[in-house]
Design an enzyme around this catalytic site. Structure first.
Site, short mmCIF file in Angstrom:
data_model
loop_
_atom_site.label_atom_id
_atom_site.label_comp_id
_atom_site.label_asym_id
_atom_site.label_seq_id
_atom_site.Cartn_x
_atom_site.Cartn_y
_atom_site.Cartn_z
N SER A 94 17.18 -55.93 24.14
CA SER A 94 18.02 -56.64 23.18
C SER A 94 17.23 -57.16 21.99
O SER A 94 16.04 -57.49 22.11
CB SER A 94 18.72 -57.80 23.88
OG SER A 94 19.35 -58.68 22.96
N TYR B 92 21.43 -56.38 17.10
CA TYR B 92 22.43 -57.30 16.55
C TYR B 92 22.16 -57.34 15.05
O TYR B 92 21.16 -57.90 14.62
CB TYR B 92 22.28 -58.70 17.13
CG TYR B 92 22.87 -58.90 18.50
CD1 TYR B 92 24.25 -58.91 18.69
CD2 TYR B 92 22.05 -59.11 19.60
CE1 TYR B 92 24.79 -59.11 19.95
CE2 TYR B 92 22.58 -59.31 20.87
CZ TYR B 92 23.96 -59.31 21.03
OH TYR B 92 24.49 -59.50 22.27
#
Length: 371
Positions: free
Chosen positions: A121, A145
């Site tokens: 992530s 993200y």
């Protein structure tokens, strides 16, 4: 136990004797501090969608197949041009330092040990380079993200390419954070820096709540962003957070090399459908144009089988792996994967399926029982 900024991190390193993956939840709760556990475990609002994610697997039944003349099912598969020993992969899961002092590095080691695929992530506790190095050459994906600051995105993508990741996962269902009541109850703020944020203007993540972290994230994400990332990296872009056939086709039209069916483990839109309930319709719309990854609610080998039979090419999970990480570090992660693979082998044998490709063509019965 390791203590960082007053937060106690597990440093366990041991194989686990696992009865089933749901049982790990209570065991991990005993050693992960309350705030960290609430962040890992919690969904949004009253957790309705989180609960439905696992319950939805009851909406389909596996057809037993006798006289199939097979033994020793083969779990190996090839997806995105990668030879994998298992169709089960590690979902991109943030801040694994909340569970263990070695965080994503130990997860990468455990996943590599079983011949699986690791996804890391943006909000990892361990840097992109260190997580990749811990995998010792095993395939990894990087999940982005998107930030409002494109130079920040470029820096992360550059690091991911340098680290040798095989694809970029673009998360599109988290332009704002879900209303996470566990974090509010615990007044949770990240006690451990997020390694990928430490050298950028967003800060290190330490001392911030999830809402503050998400505030720097892009809140407008469209098809052009998929194209832009694919062109910038020259890597496959997999769009994560797809919950409808229309969005799947829109993503493919924008150049997505893969579709990732997920509702973020019930952490974003509460009241939305369970991921398994939408998987089959999405797979029919995609019609094998690109591979499909599936997650949300996976706790059993039978869940993996059903997801593959309903149209997934890879099945990901997160929370059970994090619980295994807390309890046993890299060896604990390995134990979790070995357990779910063992369950899957049993199901494949009883369903008369020798290979993962056979599983993908296995029939499912759809009978909804009253609650």
């Amino acid at each position: 136990m390791t203590v960082v900024n007053g937060y106690e991190q597990s440093d366990n390193e041991k194989k686990l004797d696992i009865l089933n993956l749901p049982a790990l939840e209570d065991e991990a709760k005993k050693i992960i501090p309350t705030g960290g556990y609430g962040y890992i475990f919690g969904g949004s609002e009253d957790d309705w969608t989180l609960r439905q994610n696992t319950k939805a697997f009851e909406h389909a039944q596996i057809v037993p197949k006798a006289l199939s003349d097979i033994e020793s099912p083969d779990l190996s598969t090839n997806v995105f041009g990668l030879d994998l020993k298992t169709p089960v992969m590690m979902a991109p899961t943030a801040a694994q330092g909340l569970a263990h002092a070695k965080g994503e590095a130990d997860t990468a080691r455990g996943v590599a040990a079983v011949g699986g695929l690791m996804a890391q992530s943006t909000y990892s506790s361990t840097s992109i380079a260190d997580t990749a190095a811990a995998g010792n050459g095993a395939p990894q994906f990087f999940q982005l993200y998107m930030s409002k600051d494109w130079s920040f995105n470029e820096s992360l993508l550059d690091e991911a390419k340098k680290a040798g990741v095989k694809a970029i996962i673009l998360t599109v269902d988290a332009t704002v954070d879900g209303y996470r009541e566990q974090d509010i109850i615990n007044n949770f703020q990240f006690p451990i820096p997020m390694a990928n944020l430490t050298k950028f203007s967003e800060g290190d993540g330490k001392g911030k709540g999830i809402g503050e972290i998400y505030a720097s994230a892009a809140q407008k994400i469209g098809p052009d962003d998929v194209r832009r990332i694919a062109e910038y990296t020259d890597l496959p872009v997999i769009v994560k957070g797809i919950q409808s056939p229309e969005d799947a086709l829109r993503a493919i039209g924008a150049g997505a090399a893969g579709i990732y069916v997920s509702n973020h483990g019930g952490r974003q839109l509460n009241g939305g459908p369970a991921s398994f309930d939408v998987l089959e319709s999405i797979a029919k719309a995609v019609n094998h144009q690109v591979p499909i990854i599936f997650d949300s609610g996976v706790r059993r080998g039978s869940h993996v089988f059903k997801a593959l039979a309903a149209g997934a090419d890879l099945v990901a999970f997160g929370r059970p792996v994090i619980y295994g990480l807390a309890l046993g570090g890299a060896e604990g992660v390995q134990s979790v994967f070995e357990h779910i693979d063992h369950e899957l082998e049993i199901i494949m044998q009883l369903a008369g399926t020798k290979t993962i490709e056979d599983v993908k063509h296995a029939p499912l019965l759809h009978i909804n029982y009253a609650d």
